[in-house]
Design an enzyme around this catalytic site. Sequence first.
Site, PDB file in Angstrom:
ATOM      1  N   GLU B 245       0.884  -1.169   0.000  1.00 12.31           N
ATOM      2  CA  GLU B 245       0.000   0.000   0.000  1.00 12.31           C
ATOM      3  C   GLU B 245       0.912   1.205   0.000  1.00 12.31           C
ATOM      4  OE1 GLU B 245      -2.609   0.455   3.477  1.00 12.31           O
ATOM      5  OE2 GLU B 245      -2.267   2.581   3.119  1.00 12.31           O
ATOM      6  N   CYS B 282      -3.272   7.224   5.771  1.00 14.59           N
ATOM      7  CA  CYS B 282      -3.177   6.909   4.345  1.00 14.59           C
ATOM      8  C   CYS B 282      -4.495   7.212   3.644  1.00 14.59           C
ATOM      9  CB  CYS B 282      -2.801   5.454   4.132  1.00 14.59           C
ATOM     10  SG  CYS B 282      -3.680   4.329   5.221  1.00 14.59           S
TER      11      CYS B 282
END
Lengths: 509, 509
Positions: B245, B282
Amino acid sequence: MAAAQVWSVDPRTGKQREQVAVEATAADVDRAVRAAHEARPALADRAVRAAFLRSAADRLEAARDRLVEAADAETALGTARLTGELARSCFQLRAFAGIVDEGAFLDVIIDHPDDTATPPIPDLRRYKVPLGVVAVYSASNFPFAFSVPGGDTASALAAGCPVVVKAHPDHPATSELAAAALREAAAEHGIPEAVVGLVHGFDAGVELVRHPLVAAAGFTGSVRGGRALFDAAAARPVPIPFHGELGSLNPVVITEAAAAERAEQIGTGLAGSMTLGVGQFCVKPGLVLAPSGAAGDQLVKSLADAVAAVPEGVLLDHRMRDNFVAGVAERAALPDVDAPVTAGAAGDHAVGAGFLTVPASRLAAEGEHDLLLEECFGPVTVVARYEDDAEVTAVLSRLPGNLTATVHLSTEESRGAGDAADLVAALTPLAGRVLVNGWPTGVAVAPAQHHGGPYPATTSTSTSVGGTAVERWLRPVTYQSTPEALLPAELRDANPLGLPRRVDGRRES
Amino acid sequence: MAAAQVWSVDPRTGKQREQVAVEATAADVDRAVRAAHEARPALADRAVRAAFLRSAADRLEAARDRLVEAADAETALGTARLTGELARSCFQLRAFAGIVDEGAFLDVIIDHPDDTATPPIPDLRRYKVPLGVVAVYSASNFPFAFSVPGGDTASALAAGCPVVVKAHPDHPATSELAAAALREAAAEHGIPEAVVGLVHGFDAGVELVRHPLVAAAGFTGSVRGGRALFDAAAARPVPIPFHGELGSLNPVVITEAAAAERAEQIGTGLAGSMTLGVGQFCVKPGLVLAPSGAAGDQLVKSLADAVAAVPEGVLLDHRMRDNFVAGVAERAALPDVDAPVTAGAAGDHAVGAGFLTVPASRLAAEGEHDLLLEECFGPVTVVARYEDDAEVTAVLSRLPGNLTATVHLSTEESRGAGDAADLVAALTPLAGRVLVNGWPTGVAVAPAQHHGGPYPATTSTSTSVGGTAVERWLRPVTYQSTPEALLPAELRDANPLGLPRRVDGRRES
């Protein structure tokens, strides 16, 4: 500069049959990919997709005679085999239509809000959406089942992804005919023909995997070609999934007891499997661990008798023939390697089947004999004679990843006697499919099939045959706290499409 | 040469707290990976695995005060947030224990022989097996939930894969404490402590992804670091799956009608989401498309009031602080960019939150304003003011892949009025999670969760949060014509383990 010509070649004579096309330029590839990309909405409706897949099977069957004739002329695989392969491909297209109808592959999961969780769970609804245009790289050895109308195409279309297929140079005419059948089926359902693009040429294949609108790739072929394309896919500014099937040795272990019980049957069965399709199967048994001693000798003798009786055959093209002849000769020249039946050139165009033997101890540690642990495409296999279980273990520990691993056991061992279960467990890390008392050639199209395995067998953990092959071309997306009116129909509470799904942890079918 | 020291640093002062460890050498990494590899059989029993995961949660809870204290001292994230994050991590470990108990992730499919198929189907039985040792790369911003005891570790252990975790340099002391808790839990169940390895150091991280016995990797971090490791994973002689990610802008679209209806609520909600955890999520909304005109002006004013009231905060480390300050300044200096509340340095260690505005037209075509389409880690967001729907469409078409995409709609639009459904559909290709009338910060641990998205959000199609995260660490294997006595218990007809499975096309639960 004129565009390079694409010729159909008869491997039985080495002569050009007809000019089929010209190689696609970068602009041609771009056009094909853009047109496929634009055609995505036409595949959005599952009912239309399923009907299209069934029509594709119908159209291929209607064109069977022409397809088989062209494929036989280009590949020398024979009309019986090719008729069967086409039937398999049609079965596969219909199987994927059934998968589309059922919709389980959408993997619908719905969680209603739960304030007791840490952190609290809002309304979450997940399913899978198509990735986009899929690049399909055709295989040389299956002009139908792993080429234009094959498993990659069928599963990608089932997922809702248009395809652009890179034709294999060994069967360009067949590729054009098959693509035409698929396009006619698309048109029948109001789907733009561009959902099945077709390009020819090596450079076109490289352009294809680099194209920004290509979202994933499926490949069946050699380690060298597949790895180059895998590397290109990984090196893109936006990397894409590359599902490649590259190569496999497909080891077979024959226990002492199995050889003692049915040496002849195993030897004959092995001969049939390793020479099927002139040894041009990705699941050809390429390394056989057979016991030393009398029973093993009998097995080798039966194998020799059966292989010697196999008629000469023609490989898919003359480059493969040259590689086969050179590969066999290089292996046969290694110390302690014997050739009870010598494989190699037969006349100007054909090859004869054969096999090599070697003491298994020669493969137990790194050395020049490692060449025997590399796939040699064509009708040849290596029989490694082992002295004891330790040698079997040592050789297995040195193998790269495989599509299949096979063990032949005695009747008692098959019932669980001795360490048969341990042997089956020891083969599991080596391959994606483990067989007992069978032969790996023949890959059934079924929900439980897995045609893949540790690298280099495949570059991913996925399968290219069987129902789960569709998973390769999808990605999940979750909708959070999205009002019913704005949700895709697949995710609405009332389940208007009747999909199997998992709601608040419970499965509904 | 002495091994490089690993220090715990207090970001509130920039001072070293204590030396925690030394950086792992290549030999250290090799030892950790080999020990983890050898420990695989201890994870083979699902009941033991589930018990281990539950004990891990218990041990982490028992060590809560020490863990939170260490994490707060190293990350300045605050004890309230960290206590919640630890609770989330324990919930996650127990959720995966439940998934292990249920066994649906084994994806058992059994096909009995069918001679009517083309080609005929032999007895085929498929399930999934663990890949092997998983390398886990910890995130800076979640010292628990995306680090040693986080989702990658929990899902890998649930799959039956040992882990070797690369600690993040922002919380080495917390990492050691958490690893100790996990190892104690392992020992409690007779599992070697090596199933949870821990290494420190940048070079160790590179060694790890290259190690031949590492079978897969999970990563949460920056585009730069993640891409380098992804490239290393792809370049191995045997490439491995790399589930990274990397970064996400998390676009938010606010319709004209939504702004007209609740400008203040949206402005305030946005301020809360973008400054949560000092903007170090994030899933922070990093680009907001808000209408020009009065309602949009009101929204921006509410946002400004709320952001101005947010207290200064301390980022995870001083390098991030420098990058944040420089990144904001560089963006603010672009033509037509305003800063209603200026983000940047506050004193020697803290930062203040802020946001930028820009006409959406500036983002509609390639140019220097593309910098605004790159993630800026920390408490800042970009509000792009649009004139019409065409500008929204133009900006959305230019975005890289995202973890989330959000739309705020009016009450009427939420009921399906206007083109709200089209807008939701248009956001779907951009992200792995689509939200309506909410904020992307807060990622629930739930079966239907998907935390991933098109590159660079993630390097694969998988999720790192939620039940399906376990799928990343498994590969299918099929047994063909294998006698009952030699089959894994999971695949026997009688279903002795009571697994949900699909038999001859019918689902059994």
